[in-house]
Design a protein around this motif. Structure first.
Motif, PDB file in Angstrom:
ATOM      1  N   LEU A  49      27.029  27.634  36.125  1.00 53.35           N
ATOM      2  CA  LEU A  49      26.669  29.018  36.414  1.00 53.35           C
ATOM      3  C   LEU A  49      27.699  29.606  37.365  1.00 53.35           C
ATOM      4  CD1 LEU A  49      24.673  31.439  36.402  1.00 53.35           C
ATOM      5  CD2 LEU A  49      23.475  30.322  38.306  1.00 53.35           C
ATOM      6  N   GLY A  50      28.241  30.753  37.003  1.00 54.23           N
ATOM      7  CA  GLY A  50      29.220  31.409  37.852  1.00 54.23           C
ATOM      8  C   GLY A  50      29.655  32.725  37.247  1.00 54.23           C
ATOM      9  N   TYR A  51      30.668  33.334  37.852  1.00 55.23           N
ATOM     10  CA  TYR A  51      31.129  34.623  37.357  1.00 55.23           C
ATOM     11  C   TYR A  51      32.619  34.763  37.625  1.00 55.23           C
ATOM     12  CZ  TYR A  51      30.478  35.935  42.273  1.00 55.23           C
ATOM     13  OH  TYR A  51      30.526  35.984  43.648  1.00 55.23           O
ATOM     14  N   ALA A  52      33.220  35.702  36.908  1.00 54.75           N
ATOM     15  CA  ALA A  52      34.656  35.931  37.029  1.00 54.75           C
ATOM     16  C   ALA A  52      34.929  37.421  37.046  1.00 54.75           C
ATOM     17  CB  ALA A  52      35.403  35.281  35.858  1.00 54.75           C
ATOM     18  N   VAL A  53      35.991  37.798  37.738  1.00 51.70           N
ATOM     19  CA  VAL A  53      36.491  39.175  37.736  1.00 51.70           C
ATOM     20  C   VAL A  53      37.929  39.132  37.256  1.00 51.70           C
ATOM     21  CG1 VAL A  53      36.992  41.220  39.113  1.00 51.70           C
ATOM     22  CG2 VAL A  53      34.983  39.813  39.655  1.00 51.70           C
ATOM     23  N   ARG A  54      38.213  39.966  36.252  1.00 54.40           N
ATOM     24  CA  ARG A  54      39.569  40.081  35.719  1.00 54.40           C
ATOM     25  C   ARG A  54      40.011  41.531  35.859  1.00 54.40           C
ATOM     26  NH1 ARG A  54      41.261  39.403  29.411  1.00 54.40           N
ATOM     27  NH2 ARG A  54      39.879  41.212  29.362  1.00 54.40           N
ATOM     28  N   VAL A  55      41.225  41.733  36.294  1.00 56.95           N
ATOM     29  CA  VAL A  55      41.719  43.094  36.510  1.00 56.95           C
ATOM     30  C   VAL A  55      43.108  43.239  35.897  1.00 56.95           C
ATOM     31  CG1 VAL A  55      40.436  43.287  38.678  1.00 56.95           C
ATOM     32  CG2 VAL A  55      42.861  42.614  38.730  1.00 56.95           C
ATOM     33  N   VAL A  56      43.466  44.498  35.661  1.00 56.63           N
ATOM     34  CA  VAL A  56      44.852  44.873  35.410  1.00 56.63           C
ATOM     35  C   VAL A  56      45.228  45.856  36.502  1.00 56.63           C
ATOM     36  CG1 VAL A  56      46.510  45.920  33.841  1.00 56.63           C
ATOM     37  CG2 VAL A  56      44.605  44.568  32.917  1.00 56.63           C
ATOM     38  N   LYS A  57      46.222  45.493  37.306  1.00 52.72           N
ATOM     39  CA  LYS A  57      46.722  46.397  38.334  1.00 52.72           C
ATOM     40  C   LYS A  57      48.240  46.402  38.270  1.00 52.72           C
ATOM     41  CE  LYS A  57      46.927  47.814  43.107  1.00 52.72           C
ATOM     42  NZ  LYS A  57      46.771  47.473  44.534  1.00 52.72           N
ATOM     43  N   GLY A  58      48.800  47.583  38.222  1.00 49.94           N
ATOM     44  CA  GLY A  58      50.245  47.703  38.112  1.00 49.94           C
ATOM     45  C   GLY A  58      50.770  47.055  36.845  1.00 49.94           C
ATOM     46  N   GLY A  59      49.939  47.064  35.776  1.00 48.34           N
ATOM     47  CA  GLY A  59      50.351  46.458  34.519  1.00 48.34           C
ATOM     48  C   GLY A  59      50.377  44.946  34.539  1.00 48.34           C
ATOM     49  N   THR A  60      49.662  44.324  35.489  1.00 44.72           N
ATOM     50  CA  THR A  60      49.691  42.873  35.646  1.00 44.72           C
ATOM     51  C   THR A  60      48.269  42.328  35.726  1.00 44.72           C
ATOM     52  OG1 THR A  60      51.775  43.044  36.870  1.00 44.72           O
ATOM     53  CG2 THR A  60      50.554  40.973  37.083  1.00 44.72           C
ATOM     54  N   TRP A  61      48.053  41.190  35.055  1.00 45.25           N
ATOM     55  CA  TRP A  61      46.748  40.540  35.114  1.00 45.25           C
ATOM     56  C   TRP A  61      46.478  39.971  36.503  1.00 45.25           C
ATOM     57  CZ3 TRP A  61      43.481  41.543  31.541  1.00 45.25           C
ATOM     58  CH2 TRP A  61      43.769  41.520  30.180  1.00 45.25           C
ATOM     59  N   GLY A  62      45.206  40.028  36.878  1.00 43.25           N
ATOM     60  CA  GLY A  62      44.695  39.284  38.021  1.00 43.25           C
ATOM     61  C   GLY A  62      43.352  38.703  37.666  1.00 43.25           C
ATOM     62  N   PHE A  63      43.058  37.519  38.170  1.00 41.43           N
ATOM     63  CA  PHE A  63      41.814  36.836  37.793  1.00 41.43           C
ATOM     64  C   PHE A  63      41.335  35.989  38.957  1.00 41.43           C
ATOM     65  CE2 PHE A  63      39.560  33.073  36.242  1.00 41.43           C
ATOM     66  CZ  PHE A  63      38.581  33.653  35.437  1.00 41.43           C
ATOM     67  N   ALA A  64      40.010  35.965  39.151  1.00 36.61           N
ATOM     68  CA  ALA A  64      39.404  35.088  40.152  1.00 36.61           C
ATOM     69  C   ALA A  64      37.967  34.823  39.735  1.00 36.61           C
ATOM     70  CB  ALA A  64      39.447  35.722  41.541  1.00 36.61           C
ATOM     71  N   ALA A  65      37.410  33.717  40.226  1.00 31.26           N
ATOM     72  CA  ALA A  65      36.056  33.327  39.851  1.00 31.26           C
ATOM     73  C   ALA A  65      35.297  32.867  41.082  1.00 31.26           C
ATOM     74  CB  ALA A  65      36.088  32.226  38.803  1.00 31.26           C
ATOM     75  N   GLY A  66      33.972  32.931  41.002  1.00 25.58           N
ATOM     76  CA  GLY A  66      33.129  32.500  42.109  1.00 25.58           C
ATOM     77  C   GLY A  66      31.767  32.072  41.617  1.00 25.58           C
ATOM     78  N   SER A  67      30.948  31.558  42.531  1.00 21.79           N
ATOM     79  CA  SER A  67      29.612  31.084  42.156  1.00 21.79           C
ATOM     80  C   SER A  67      28.517  31.547  43.107  1.00 21.79           C
ATOM     81  CB  SER A  67      29.606  29.552  42.083  1.00 21.79           C
ATOM     82  OG  SER A  67      29.997  28.984  43.319  1.00 21.79           O
ATOM     83  N   GLU A  68      28.888  32.163  44.222  1.00 25.76           N
ATOM     84  CA  GLU A  68      27.882  32.664  45.164  1.00 25.76           C
ATOM     85  C   GLU A  68      27.349  34.001  44.658  1.00 25.76           C
ATOM     86  OE1 GLU A  68      27.438  34.056  49.844  1.00 25.76           O
ATOM     87  OE2 GLU A  68      29.207  32.909  49.208  1.00 25.76           O
TER      88      GLU A  68
END
Length: 497
Positions: free
Chosen positions: A60-79
């Protein structure tokens, strides 16, 4: 049809998504998406009718994916608090900012209609996780005990997965989904004066619930009763005669050839060279779209994220794209690829066909395979009719080992059983066989496909791709099919050279 579990609905899905997406917007992200998922899996393994091992995992968890300045960013968490979700969004944005100086290609995503507050649940009757483990073990033990009456050893395994996902993005899409899939596997082993071999059921994994084991969806009693006898026949069978043979191939074998030589070869990221670290790229390069003769005119292949009970069937993919069906090969010619939103816009397709998937909350979505299937012929022949057209050949049933090169072009496949065909009739099993070809030669030799009555949806739970590696479930439907003049190897003779 099942319903999404109340305990998943009770999670703070919207609060977490709103907090993360708003923070990503505030930090200047052009796009942001939030995906919370729970993946529960259980495996029961028996050997000689005794429980050998069990595994019950819950991710069980979640992730946030973004595009900023034309570039991928990704991070995940569980809290599961809004404050933690904000921090994950900040981390994703920071990843994009740090990566921007080395990014050579601005990321843009194909547009997709907004899907607001939609729910989708795969079709099943009995949640396998609602059935006590002892009851499942008892059924597998009963089946195994029956197999042991005609074999030296028997193994049984039951894989079960429930996948729940909530997705929301900065465009306004929000979806909630639940998928259930099961895969029972039974295998018999026997030794004789000619050697040792094994044989498994050809029942495919399915997007169904526990009813697959107890209902009328598959004739388990008939298949299990025949399995030891079929293995004994194989052990006493002669070795195959190498050379060119006509082949009639059952869906329980052909699905895997489709997976390796069509499914992977028509993922657009492979065809463009973006995916090369895990099992290579593809011979079916983009410059050959609408011109590559992939096979004979009877070859029609679709990618489908909507087929009932398919392992890759979804309501929406992991980029918020609605499930679709689309052509890949039409009348033998390559006419389409499997796409995610980035690849779709990059090559001018306009819209993704919904092929993005992540196998866990800690992984970013990558382009993954749809249910890639060979269409049957309307009013087409039966398997017996296809066999009757062959003077000298083989009828192949069940998948076994396989090998294919890094371009998805040169391959070799074996099977569980092969029967000689002599003058249009089956003439007993042979051993030590493999068929070898290039992808286009093989599919070009396909003279006929069976009718809908021969069609079976096969597949696997564990298609691998990506680095770090991810696994994905995928189905491949096909009818029985007739191929002319395919090279057959005798694997004992070849292995001895």
């Amino acid at each position: 049809m099942g319903q999404i579990d109340p305990e998943f609905r009770a999670l703070p899905l919207r609060q977490l998504a709103d907090a993360a997406l708003q923070r990503a917007r505030d930090l200047g992200a052009e796009h942001a998406d939030f995906r919370l998922e729970r993946v529960r899996s259980e495996t029961l393994s028996l050997y000689d009718a005794r429980l050998e091992g069990s595994m019950d995992a819950d991710d069980l968890g979640y992730a946030v994916r973004v595009v900023k300045g034309g570039t991928w960013g990704f991070a995940a968490g569980s809290e599961l608090t809004p404050e933690a979700a904000v921090k994950v969004a900040e981390q994703a944005v920071r990843v994009a900012e740090v990566s921007a100086p080395i990014n050579r290609e601005p990321i843009e995503l194909a547009p997709e209609p907004v899907h607001s507050d939609l729910t989708w649940v795969s079709p099943y009757e009995i949640d396998p996780f609602s059935v006590p483990a002892a009851e499942k073990v008892a059924l597998l033990a009963e089946w195994s005990a029956g197999l042991l009456k005609g074999a030296d050893h028997a193994s049984a395994r039951l894989l079960q997965v429930k996948e729940q996902k909530f997705y929301a993005d900065s465009a306004g899409t929000s979806t909630t989904q639940q998928r259930v899939r099961v895969h029972p596997e039974l295998n018999v082993m026997k030794a004789s004066a000619t050697g040792f071999d094994d044989m498994s059921t050809i029942a495919p994994p399915v997007g169904r619930g526990y009813e697959y084991l107890t209902g009328s969806h598959w004739d388990w009693a008939a298949e299990l009763a025949q399995l030891p006898e079929l293995l004994a026949e194989k052990l006493a069978a002669p070795s195959v005669e190498a050379g060119d043979h006509d082949l009639v191939i059952h869906p329980s074998n052909l699905w895997l050839t489709i997976h390796e030589s069509i499914g992977h070869a028509t993922e657009l990221d492979r065809a463009l060279g973006y995916e090369a670290a895990y099992a290579g790229t593809s011979f079916a390069t983009f410059d050959q779209l609408n011109s590559l003769v992939y096979g004979s005119p009877v070859m029609n292949v679709t990618g489908d994220r909507t087929v009932e009970h398919g392992l890759a069937t979804v309501g929406f993919d992991d980029e918020g794209v609605a499930g679709q069906s689309f052509d890949i090969v039409k009348d033998g010619v390559l006419v389409g690829y499997q796409l995610d939103r980035r690849m779709a816009l990059l090559k001018g397709f306009g819209r993704s066909n919904g092929c993005a998937f992540a196998d866990s909350p800690g992984h970013t979505p990558i382009q993954r395979m749809a249910n890639v299937s060979l269409k049957p012929a309307e009013n087409g022949p039966s398997t017996d009719e296809l066999v009757s057209r062959v003077e000298r050949g083989l009828y192949i049933v069940g998948d076994k080992s396989w090998s294919i090169d890094m371009q998805r072009y040169n391959f070799q496949f074996t099977g569980q059983r092969a029967y000689r065909i002599v003058d249009g009739a089956l003439a007993g099993q042979v051993r030590d066989f493999a068929y070898q070809a290039t992808t286009t030669d093989f599919w070009g030799s396909m003279e006929a496909v069976g009718g809908p009555q021969t069609y079976v949806l096969g597949g696997a739970f564990n298609c691998g791709k990506g680095q770090p590696g991810q696994v994905a479930p995928v189905s491949h439907g096909c009818p029985t099919a007739l191929f002319r003049g395919v090279r057959i190897l005798n694997t004992v003779q070849e292995g001895g050279k």
